[in-house]
Design a protein around this motif. Sequence first.
Motif, PDB file in Angstrom:
ATOM      1  N   ASN A  61      -2.662  -2.978  14.440  1.00 42.69           N
ATOM      2  CA  ASN A  61      -1.403  -3.473  13.907  1.00 42.69           C
ATOM      3  C   ASN A  61      -1.605  -3.936  12.465  1.00 42.69           C
ATOM      4  O   ASN A  61      -2.351  -4.879  12.213  1.00 42.69           O
ATOM      5  CB  ASN A  61      -0.888  -4.623  14.774  1.00 42.69           C
ATOM      6  N   PHE A  62      -0.936  -3.254  11.536  1.00 42.05           N
ATOM      7  CA  PHE A  62      -1.051  -3.605  10.122  1.00 42.05           C
ATOM      8  C   PHE A  62       0.158  -4.401   9.638  1.00 42.05           C
ATOM      9  O   PHE A  62       0.297  -4.641   8.450  1.00 42.05           O
ATOM     10  CB  PHE A  62      -1.200  -2.335   9.278  1.00 42.05           C
ATOM     11  N   ASP A  63       1.015  -4.823  10.553  1.00 45.19           N
ATOM     12  CA  ASP A  63       2.204  -5.577  10.166  1.00 45.19           C
ATOM     13  C   ASP A  63       1.806  -6.886   9.474  1.00 45.19           C
ATOM     14  O   ASP A  63       0.937  -7.624   9.943  1.00 45.19           O
ATOM     15  CB  ASP A  63       3.066  -5.896  11.390  1.00 45.19           C
ATOM     16  N   GLY A  64       2.458  -7.151   8.359  1.00 47.02           N
ATOM     17  CA  GLY A  64       2.227  -8.392   7.630  1.00 47.02           C
ATOM     18  C   GLY A  64       1.071  -8.353   6.650  1.00 47.02           C
ATOM     19  O   GLY A  64       0.902  -9.284   5.851  1.00 47.02           O
ATOM     20  N   LEU A  65       0.272  -7.282   6.664  1.00 43.27           N
ATOM     21  CA  LEU A  65      -0.922  -7.250   5.806  1.00 43.27           C
ATOM     22  C   LEU A  65      -0.576  -7.087   4.336  1.00 43.27           C
ATOM     23  O   LEU A  65      -1.193  -7.720   3.467  1.00 43.27           O
ATOM     24  CB  LEU A  65      -1.864  -6.131   6.253  1.00 43.27           C
ATOM     25  N   LEU A  66       0.399  -6.225   4.030  1.00 43.79           N
ATOM     26  CA  LEU A  66       0.749  -6.017   2.630  1.00 43.79           C
ATOM     27  C   LEU A  66       1.272  -7.314   2.016  1.00 43.79           C
ATOM     28  O   LEU A  66       0.888  -7.691   0.905  1.00 43.79           O
ATOM     29  CB  LEU A  66       1.773  -4.893   2.494  1.00 43.79           C
ATOM     30  N   LYS A  67       2.153  -8.000   2.737  1.00 45.32           N
ATOM     31  CA  LYS A  67       2.679  -9.271   2.247  1.00 45.32           C
ATOM     32  C   LYS A  67       1.571 -10.308   2.103  1.00 45.32           C
ATOM     33  O   LYS A  67       1.540 -11.082   1.138  1.00 45.32           O
ATOM     34  CB  LYS A  67       3.754  -9.790   3.202  1.00 45.32           C
ATOM     35  N   LEU A  68       0.648 -10.313   3.046  1.00 44.40           N
ATOM     36  CA  LEU A  68      -0.445 -11.279   3.031  1.00 44.40           C
ATOM     37  C   LEU A  68      -1.360 -11.099   1.829  1.00 44.40           C
ATOM     38  O   LEU A  68      -1.821 -12.074   1.226  1.00 44.40           O
ATOM     39  CB  LEU A  68      -1.248 -11.147   4.331  1.00 44.40           C
ATOM     40  N   THR A  69      -1.629  -9.845   1.444  1.00 46.08           N
ATOM     41  CA  THR A  69      -2.588  -9.573   0.361  1.00 46.08           C
ATOM     42  C   THR A  69      -1.921  -9.218  -0.966  1.00 46.08           C
ATOM     43  O   THR A  69      -2.618  -8.980  -1.953  1.00 46.08           O
ATOM     44  CB  THR A  69      -3.523  -8.422   0.774  1.00 46.08           C
ATOM     45  N   TRP A  70      -0.588  -9.159  -1.000  1.00 48.14           N
ATOM     46  CA  TRP A  70       0.105  -8.705  -2.199  1.00 48.14           C
ATOM     47  C   TRP A  70      -0.141  -9.608  -3.402  1.00 48.14           C
ATOM     48  O   TRP A  70      -0.444  -9.127  -4.508  1.00 48.14           O
ATOM     49  CB  TRP A  70       1.602  -8.582  -1.932  1.00 48.14           C
ATOM     50  N   ASP A  71       0.011 -10.916  -3.243  1.00 43.70           N
ATOM     51  CA  ASP A  71      -0.171 -11.838  -4.369  1.00 43.70           C
ATOM     52  C   ASP A  71      -1.578 -11.742  -4.934  1.00 43.70           C
ATOM     53  O   ASP A  71      -1.783 -11.856  -6.142  1.00 43.70           O
ATOM     54  CB  ASP A  71       0.120 -13.277  -3.930  1.00 43.70           C
ATOM     55  N   ASN A  72      -2.548 -11.542  -4.076  1.00 45.43           N
ATOM     56  CA  ASN A  72      -3.933 -11.396  -4.516  1.00 45.43           C
ATOM     57  C   ASN A  72      -4.073 -10.208  -5.466  1.00 45.43           C
ATOM     58  O   ASN A  72      -4.689 -10.317  -6.547  1.00 45.43           O
ATOM     59  CB  ASN A  72      -4.834 -11.225  -3.292  1.00 45.43           C
ATOM     60  N   LYS A  73      -3.479  -9.097  -5.124  1.00 44.65           N
ATOM     61  CA  LYS A  73      -3.556  -7.892  -5.954  1.00 44.65           C
ATOM     62  C   LYS A  73      -2.666  -8.028  -7.194  1.00 44.65           C
ATOM     63  O   LYS A  73      -3.041  -7.601  -8.297  1.00 44.65           O
ATOM     64  CB  LYS A  73      -3.156  -6.661  -5.147  1.00 44.65           C
ATOM     65  N   GLN A  74      -1.497  -8.615  -7.023  1.00 43.70           N
ATOM     66  CA  GLN A  74      -0.580  -8.760  -8.150  1.00 43.70           C
ATOM     67  C   GLN A  74      -1.142  -9.698  -9.221  1.00 43.70           C
ATOM     68  O   GLN A  74      -1.035  -9.419 -10.424  1.00 43.70           O
ATOM     69  CB  GLN A  74       0.767  -9.278  -7.656  1.00 43.70           C
ATOM     70  N   ASN A  75      -1.730 -10.789  -8.804  1.00 42.49           N
ATOM     71  CA  ASN A  75      -2.325 -11.723  -9.770  1.00 42.49           C
ATOM     72  C   ASN A  75      -3.465 -11.057 -10.535  1.00 42.49           C
ATOM     73  O   ASN A  75      -3.634 -11.283 -11.743  1.00 42.49           O
ATOM     74  CB  ASN A  75      -2.838 -12.967  -9.047  1.00 42.49           C
ATOM     75  N   TYR A  76      -4.229 -10.237  -9.845  1.00 45.03           N
ATOM     76  CA  TYR A  76      -5.320  -9.524 -10.515  1.00 45.03           C
ATOM     77  C   TYR A  76      -4.765  -8.531 -11.531  1.00 45.03           C
ATOM     78  O   TYR A  76      -5.258  -8.437 -12.668  1.00 45.03           O
ATOM     79  CB  TYR A  76      -6.184  -8.798  -9.484  1.00 45.03           C
ATOM     80  N   ALA A  77      -3.739  -7.778 -11.144  1.00 43.49           N
ATOM     81  CA  ALA A  77      -3.152  -6.789 -12.052  1.00 43.49           C
ATOM     82  C   ALA A  77      -2.583  -7.467 -13.300  1.00 43.49           C
ATOM     83  O   ALA A  77      -2.779  -6.987 -14.427  1.00 43.49           O
ATOM     84  CB  ALA A  77      -2.065  -5.999 -11.324  1.00 43.49           C
ATOM     85  N   LYS A  78      -1.880  -8.567 -13.126  1.00 41.35           N
ATOM     86  CA  LYS A  78      -1.314  -9.283 -14.272  1.00 41.35           C
ATOM     87  C   LYS A  78      -2.410  -9.819 -15.190  1.00 41.35           C
ATOM     88  O   LYS A  78      -2.275  -9.810 -16.412  1.00 41.35           O
ATOM     89  CB  LYS A  78      -0.441 -10.438 -13.782  1.00 41.35           C
ATOM     90  N   LYS A  79      -3.482 -10.272 -14.612  1.00 43.30           N
ATOM     91  CA  LYS A  79      -4.577 -10.859 -15.381  1.00 43.30           C
ATOM     92  C   LYS A  79      -5.183  -9.859 -16.356  1.00 43.30           C
ATOM     93  O   LYS A  79      -5.572 -10.226 -17.476  1.00 43.30           O
ATOM     94  CB  LYS A  79      -5.653 -11.371 -14.419  1.00 43.30           C
TER      95      LYS A  79
END
Length: 357
Positions: A138-156
């Motif tokens: 079950n991958f439900d909720g994983l994208l939301k859970l890890t999204w900020d982590n990836k987004q903050n890195y991309a912005k940085k």
Amino acid sequence: MVVVNHAHNSGAKTMVPFLNPFTGTSSSASSSSSSSRSSVLALLGTRILVGLYSLNPIRLFFLVIVGIFLMQRTLSSIQRHKVWTLAPIANIDRDCPQPSYPTLESAKTKRPKEKICLTTLTDEKDKAFATRLVGWRNFDGLLKLTWDNKQNYAKKHGYFLFDESDQLDKSRPPSWSKIRAVNRLLNEENCTWVYWLDADTVIMNSEKRIEAFLPSVPSLDLLLSVDDGGGYNAGAWLVHNTPWARQFLQEWWDMRSFVKVPGLAKSGDNDALKYKLQNEFGDEETFNEHILAPPRCTFNSYVKFIAPSMYAAVAQTIKEQDFYMAEAYYHRGDFVAHVAGVDNKVETLKMLLKAAK
């Protein structure tokens, strides 16, 4: 049906009639010589077998299918709720080997700034019926859970992050849709490089830049990490926006014979990739012309989890463990951690997010 005779007779013993499982007739036995529990269970089991044997074949087939389904769902639920803890190596520093090839970061010549894109997707909002019914993981909720982590890195670092869940093809397991997602970014968003990351990945060391391992040689098109068993892991990889790379992705997508039934633990995309690379790029010269396979810790470290009850014993013998200082396994300081092969995704990812820098 068990019927107890409540008639009181000073000289009589209480009798307990029961049904004979073969004839269906009643017989009696005194309470002093009643059957043992094992005998009763044997009789009941025999009765069930006789009942199943007498069932209509269609009904029997239906019962078997329902039984298998319930067993699969039970085992899946057990795996999803299994408790894990990070192995001690997650708190041990290990320097990942530097790339053995010229990188964009080390290049002395000035080049136009690359448009580096990161992407992932999930089938949570548009899951195929088969996946909802019998999906093992079950991958439900994983994208939301890890999204900020990836987004903050991309912005940085000035990168671009895309949620490509709209590219989902429900006729295949969702893992295949990563190919469509990456192809769209190359063709429509004009990304110079696209870094695919499964939803169960976490940026652990945000100080590391992607340019530190991207090749400066324009003819190199694909970066892969070696997987167990001699294959390559499709959970995190990078592709260059070149005609060769776009053709490679299209051919990979067209390998329909490898597509598994939606809902199974394996999707088939990894198998297809392995087959293609082994059969079309078997010799080292052909492989190195377009593809690089740096150490896995470069951009796709595999996370080692163990049962909490094993932690103390493993910690005491950590230097004897085969994953200690191994390049494939996540150690503190590595760039990306990938929770591959673990069903309890949510809790394990939360552990990593707490440790991410």
